[in-house]
Design a protein around this motif. Structure first.
Motif, mmCIF file in Angstrom:
data_model
loop_
_atom_site.group_PDB
_atom_site.id
_atom_site.type_symbol
_atom_site.label_atom_id
_atom_site.label_comp_id
_atom_site.label_asym_id
_atom_site.label_seq_id
_atom_site.Cartn_x
_atom_site.Cartn_y
_atom_site.Cartn_z
ATOM 1 N N ILE A 1 -54.041 -12.881 -23.445
ATOM 2 C CA ILE A 1 -53.627 -12.102 -24.836
ATOM 3 C C ILE A 1 -52.657 -11.023 -24.393
ATOM 4 O O ILE A 1 -51.872 -10.960 -24.924
ATOM 5 C CB ILE A 1 -54.937 -11.563 -25.478
ATOM 6 C CG1 ILE A 1 -55.753 -12.806 -25.937
ATOM 7 C CG2 ILE A 1 -54.669 -10.670 -26.408
ATOM 8 C CD1 ILE A 1 -57.161 -12.288 -26.504
ATOM 9 N N ARG A 2 -52.991 -10.467 -23.153
ATOM 10 C CA ARG A 2 -51.937 -9.447 -22.826
ATOM 11 C C ARG A 2 -50.557 -9.948 -22.435
ATOM 12 O O ARG A 2 -49.526 -9.387 -22.709
ATOM 13 C CB ARG A 2 -52.459 -8.648 -21.607
ATOM 14 C CG ARG A 2 -53.621 -7.573 -21.943
ATOM 15 C CD ARG A 2 -53.814 -6.636 -20.775
ATOM 16 N NE ARG A 2 -54.453 -7.441 -19.475
ATOM 17 C CZ ARG A 2 -55.710 -7.441 -19.162
ATOM 18 N NH1 ARG A 2 -56.566 -6.986 -20.231
ATOM 19 N NH2 ARG A 2 -56.005 -8.158 -18.289
ATOM 20 N N GLN A 3 -50.780 -11.078 -21.823
ATOM 21 C CA GLN A 3 -49.424 -12.019 -21.529
ATOM 22 C C GLN A 3 -48.502 -12.118 -22.584
ATOM 23 O O GLN A 3 -47.247 -11.974 -22.868
ATOM 24 C CB GLN A 3 -49.748 -12.970 -20.675
ATOM 25 C CG GLN A 3 -50.076 -12.703 -19.237
ATOM 26 C CD GLN A 3 -50.699 -14.103 -18.236
ATOM 27 O OE1 GLN A 3 -50.489 -14.933 -19.036
ATOM 28 N NE2 GLN A 3 -50.860 -13.880 -17.311
ATOM 29 N N VAL A 4 -49.232 -12.533 -23.800
ATOM 30 C CA VAL A 4 -48.557 -12.876 -25.029
ATOM 31 C C VAL A 4 -47.885 -11.842 -25.633
ATOM 32 O O VAL A 4 -46.949 -11.873 -26.063
ATOM 33 C CB VAL A 4 -49.661 -13.748 -25.978
ATOM 34 C CG1 VAL A 4 -49.094 -13.778 -27.439
ATOM 35 C CG2 VAL A 4 -50.132 -14.940 -25.544
ATOM 36 N N SER A 5 -48.837 -10.590 -25.629
ATOM 37 C CA SER A 5 -48.210 -9.520 -26.075
ATOM 38 C C SER A 5 -47.073 -8.847 -25.341
ATOM 39 O O SER A 5 -45.990 -8.308 -25.939
ATOM 40 C CB SER A 5 -49.512 -8.466 -26.225
ATOM 41 O OG SER A 5 -48.904 -7.163 -26.745
ATOM 42 N N ALA A 6 -47.060 -9.030 -24.036
ATOM 43 C CA ALA A 6 -46.165 -8.565 -23.164
ATOM 44 C C ALA A 6 -44.680 -9.160 -23.371
ATOM 45 O O ALA A 6 -43.554 -8.851 -23.531
ATOM 46 C CB ALA A 6 -46.490 -8.431 -21.881
ATOM 47 N N ARG A 7 -44.788 -10.629 -23.432
ATOM 48 C CA ARG A 7 -43.640 -11.534 -23.520
ATOM 49 C C ARG A 7 -43.031 -11.754 -24.833
ATOM 50 O O ARG A 7 -42.188 -12.165 -25.206
ATOM 51 C CB ARG A 7 -44.144 -12.871 -22.947
ATOM 52 C CG ARG A 7 -44.492 -12.937 -21.678
ATOM 53 C CD ARG A 7 -44.912 -14.262 -20.901
ATOM 54 N NE ARG A 7 -45.313 -14.050 -19.440
ATOM 55 C CZ ARG A 7 -46.022 -15.067 -19.068
ATOM 56 N NH1 ARG A 7 -46.235 -16.408 -19.505
ATOM 57 N NH2 ARG A 7 -46.266 -14.906 -17.502
ATOM 58 N N ALA A 8 -44.055 -11.449 -25.790
ATOM 59 C CA ALA A 8 -43.801 -11.756 -27.394
ATOM 60 C C ALA A 8 -43.179 -13.046 -27.492
ATOM 61 O O ALA A 8 -42.489 -13.106 -28.319
ATOM 62 C CB ALA A 8 -42.592 -10.571 -27.719
ATOM 63 N N GLN A 9 -43.957 -14.066 -26.758
ATOM 64 C CA GLN A 9 -43.820 -15.326 -27.190
ATOM 65 C C GLN A 9 -44.918 -16.066 -27.295
ATOM 66 O O GLN A 9 -45.961 -16.089 -26.438
ATOM 67 C CB GLN A 9 -42.621 -16.040 -26.243
ATOM 68 C CG GLN A 9 -42.981 -15.842 -24.959
ATOM 69 C CD GLN A 9 -41.904 -16.318 -23.898
ATOM 70 O OE1 GLN A 9 -40.707 -16.562 -24.208
ATOM 71 N NE2 GLN A 9 -42.171 -16.764 -22.509
ATOM 72 N N VAL A 10 -45.028 -17.261 -27.741
ATOM 73 C CA VAL A 10 -46.038 -18.063 -27.875
ATOM 74 C C VAL A 10 -46.334 -18.952 -26.580
ATOM 75 O O VAL A 10 -45.295 -19.369 -25.891
ATOM 76 C CB VAL A 10 -45.920 -19.525 -28.850
ATOM 77 C CG1 VAL A 10 -47.260 -20.183 -28.704
ATOM 78 C CG2 VAL A 10 -45.925 -18.764 -30.288
ATOM 79 N N SER A 11 -47.459 -18.970 -26.140
ATOM 80 C CA SER A 11 -48.057 -19.803 -24.808
ATOM 81 C C SER A 11 -48.946 -20.500 -24.892
ATOM 82 O O SER A 11 -50.090 -20.461 -24.787
ATOM 83 C CB SER A 11 -48.261 -18.582 -23.576
ATOM 84 O OG SER A 11 -48.645 -19.372 -22.455
#
Length: 506
Positions: free
Chosen positions: A198-208
């Protein structure tokens, strides 16, 4: 065929030994009687292999291919026992040991096999629905390291949850924005995403939409449940990883030594795979289950396994150091005879005669056995040659066989006011295979019969008084019960197929 040849050879050696013993006694008697005016009186003749059958004249034995042996009136006898001259004792290799006090404190060595430590087990399951796009570990039993990539999943359910979260996060700050953002975060968690993802999605601001599953610990992939292209659902097993930091060793502990093994006891282990190396550990538990075939219990031992050297399936030798036991009477283990119904030792009295004594034994270690009842300190017991003394006792009729009743029988019984009823003949149990069935004889290849001290052999028995049951046939594996007859043969008392053995059931 080789088994029968060995058994026949053993029988021939036994007959030859008894013949030599008889010749020795006869020669000794002849030498002692030179110049004597009166020869020793012959009481009767008999076959040493069937000593209960007596004959009033010499001749050939009807049971064995040998001559009948005379029994003389002047043969040395002792009340309740049998006397054997020192010269004969030396010729027969009879060895005497003293009963002494002591405590068993020797090492207890036992064999064991290595198994996975179930406490080091990690089970990986799918946390959401998806498809296996890529598999990095493709075979069971591959070693893996912590953090190593195992597979890559495509999770469609994540896409909608992540897009909703990103859309809300781009909205202008307002009164309802914080609540909507918390709800979107909760939906991502319910979809199976971890806090890190979830932190990675928030930091990159893109869907994973893809996730890489990694190994949570060092170990071996003991189970691989997925392949590339498979669809998985929440809760579906992916990998089973067993760590090798520690291993379990299941040691076979004899039932008689189980009382000396305690949880927490330190042990050392060696393995033929690593000569000279030792592994330290401790007993974790003595499992409450007895192997009925080997009469052993399993001791679960936890061993440190540096470098993951020990792997499941390896053999190991466990060296235990039990605490010293209580002080009790000790005799050499080889002096103890287990007949199946009794535990017996042959004792030597002060006048040199021998007699059997029933004992109650305890644990055994380093060739010594505890005697809890039946002997006193300083008494002498026979450590080797018990069978020859037992045969000599049977020849002279001074005491009953070791495998028979517990109380000795004197050479001559005092007359009684009324004859007592004769005791029922002792019966003996065995198992074997039916080789031949005739009208007056059933031939069976049987295993050892401890109560008769018989080795495994093939021999004929008299059929039961009522005849064999219709379902007993040649080739059947059976369990049967026998008893001696007045004619010196053995009669089958009962016989039945052994359903647990191959060929025992149809």
């Amino acid at each position: 065929m080789n088994r029968r040849i060995v058994i026949s050879t053993i029988g021939a050696v036994l007959v030859l030994s008894l013949s030599v013993l008889g010749a020795y006694r006869l020669g000794a008697r002849a030498g002692a009687g030179r110049g004597a005016p009166v020869a020793a009186k012959v009481l009767y003749w008999h076959d040493p292999m069937v000593p209960d059958q007596k004959f009033d004249k010499p001749g050939k034995s009807p049971f064995m291919d040998m001559a009948l042996v005379p029994v003389y009136a002047d043969e040395g006898q002792a009340p309740g026992g049998v006397a054997v001259s020192p010269g004969v004792q030396q010729n027969l290799g009879i060895r005497i040991a003293a009963v002494r006090k002591g405590a068993l404190a020797g090492t207890l060595d036992t064999v064991a096999n290595v198994a996975f430590d179930e406490r080091e087990l990690v089970q990986l399951q799918a946390r959401s629905s998806g498809y296996v796009e890529k598999l990095f570990v493709r075979a069971p039993l591959e070693p893996v390291r912590k953090g190593q990539a195992l597979l890559q999943l495509y999770a469609p359910d994540w896409v909608a949850a992540q897009e909703e979260y990103l859309a809300i996060s781009r909205m202008p700050a307002g009164a309802d924005t914080a609540g909507l953002l918390d709800a979107a975060l909760q939906r991502m968690r319910l979809a199976g995403m971890t806090a890190t993802q979830i932190r990675q999605v928030s930091a990159r601001a893109q869907v994973s939409p893809r996730i890489t599953v990694t190994a949570p610990a060092d170990g071996v992939v003991s189970e691989l449940s997925v392949r590339e292209g498979m669809t998985v659902t929440p809760g579906a097993p992916l990998f089973r990883i067993n760590g090798l930091r520690t291993v379990w060793v299941n040691a076979e502990v004899p039932e008689s030594a189980a009382a000396r093994v305690r949880p927490g006891m330190a042990v050392r282990a060696t393995s033929p795979a690593f000569p000279g190396a030792e592994f330290g550990g401790k007993v974790e538990a003595l499992l409450p289950e007895v192997n009925t075939a080997t009469r052993t219990l399993k001791a679960r031992i936890v061993l440190a396994n540096p470098g993951g050297k020990l792997v499941p399936g390896m053999f190991a030798t466990i060296h235990m150091m039990p605490a010293p036991g209580r002080e009790t009477l000790l005799v050499p283990s080889e002096a103890v005879i287990q007949t199946g119904e009794r535990t017996v030792v042959i004792t030597q009295s002060g006048d040199g005669s021998f007699a059997p004594a029933d004992v109650v034994t305890g644990t055994e270690a380093d060739g010594q056995t505890e005697v809890l009842k039946g002997l006193k300190e300083g008494e002498k017991v026979v450590a080797s040659g018990q069978f020859l003394i037992d045969s000599e006792a049977s020849l002279r009729g001074t005491l009953r066989r070791i495998g028979g009743a517990a109380s000795p029988v004197p050479a001559r019984a005092a007359p009684a006011a009324a004859p007592a009823p004769a005791p029922a003949p002792a019966t003996h149990h065995a198992a074997g295979k039916v080789e031949r069935i005739a009208r007056d004889e059933v031939t069976i290849s049987h295993g050892p019969i401890p109560s008769l001290k018989w080795p495994a052999m093939t021999m004929g028995f008299m059929p039961p008084a009522g005849g064999l049951a219709q379902d007993i046939r040649v080739g059947d594996t059976v369990r049967f019960e026998i008893r001696a007859t007045h004619a010196g043969r053995y009669e089958i008392v009962s016989i039945a197929r052994d359903a647990a053995a191959p060929g025992g059931a149809r």
